[in-house]
Scaffold this motif. Structure first.
Motif, PDB file in Angstrom:
ATOM      1  N   UNK A  71       0.756  -1.253   0.028  1.00 53.11           N
ATOM      2  CA  UNK A  71      -0.004  -0.017   0.099  1.00 53.11           C
ATOM      3  C   UNK A  71       0.646   1.171   0.103  1.00 53.11           C
ATOM      4  N   UNK A  72       1.912   1.328   0.228  1.00 56.22           N
ATOM      5  CA  UNK A  72       3.053   2.417   0.550  1.00 56.22           C
ATOM      6  C   UNK A  72       3.738   2.568  -0.811  1.00 56.22           C
ATOM      7  N   UNK A  73       3.400   3.904  -1.363  1.00 59.82           N
ATOM      8  CA  UNK A  73       4.642   4.179  -2.485  1.00 59.82           C
ATOM      9  C   UNK A  73       6.032   4.880  -2.122  1.00 59.82           C
ATOM     10  N   UNK A  74       7.039   4.450  -2.337  1.00 62.20           N
ATOM     11  CA  UNK A  74       8.367   4.829  -2.090  1.00 62.20           C
ATOM     12  C   UNK A  74       8.599   6.301  -3.014  1.00 62.20           C
ATOM     13  N   UNK A  75       8.176   6.167  -4.155  1.00 61.79           N
ATOM     14  CA  UNK A  75       8.496   7.088  -4.982  1.00 61.79           C
ATOM     15  C   UNK A  75       7.237   7.729  -5.554  1.00 61.79           C
ATOM     16  N   UNK A  76       7.038   9.035  -5.570  1.00 60.63           N
ATOM     17  CA  UNK A  76       5.865   9.499  -6.085  1.00 60.63           C
ATOM     18  C   UNK A  76       5.249   9.054  -7.502  1.00 60.63           C
ATOM     19  N   UNK A  77       4.143   8.888  -7.889  1.00 60.07           N
ATOM     20  CA  UNK A  77       3.796   8.502  -9.198  1.00 60.07           C
ATOM     21  C   UNK A  77       3.923   9.714 -10.249  1.00 60.07           C
ATOM     22  N   UNK A  78       4.274   9.367 -11.127  1.00 61.68           N
ATOM     23  CA  UNK A  78       4.608  10.649 -12.191  1.00 61.68           C
ATOM     24  C   UNK A  78       2.988  10.684 -12.663  1.00 61.68           C
TER      25      UNK A  78
END
Length: 109
Positions: free
Chosen positions: A100-107
């Motif tokens: 559930x956690x993104x380490x890099x923001x989605x472009x």
């Protein structure tokens, strides 16, 4: 911190492991006993803050600090039974964050 009557034990546990870096220190010690330098090298925090967190965890009975009477003195940190009992909580958080956690923001492209 303001006390809640909802569940004081849950609040206390969150106060303990919710301090910055504490969960990652416990996570690191799940690998087994380690010296201060090894823990410090594995985490991006200052030695002063690590020392403070280890003292807090020792006071809570989660971490054991063992001094070996050698020259030079060797100090090793390990989890107590109380600390080892947190493994399932830490592993569940690890699995949850993987899903559930993104380490890099989605472009946005």
């Amino acid at each position: 911190m303001k006390q809640t009557s909802l569940c004081p034990r849950l609040q206390k546990s969150m106060d303990i492991i919710g301090k910055r870096w504490t969960g990652l220190i416990i996570y690191q010690l799940l690998q087994g006993p380690q010296r201060f330098g090894a823990i410090e090298a594995s985490l991006p925090l200052s030695g002063r803050l690590l020392s403070e967190r280890l003292k807090d965890l020792e006071q809570e009975g989660i971490v054991r600090r063992e001094v070996f009477p050698e020259t030079p003195v060797r100090i090793q940190y390990s989890l107590t039974e109380k600390g080892k009992a947190l493994e399932s909580v830490i592993r569940d958080l690890e699995n949850w964050s993987r899903d559930w956690i993104e380490t890099e923001p989605k472009s946005s492209t």
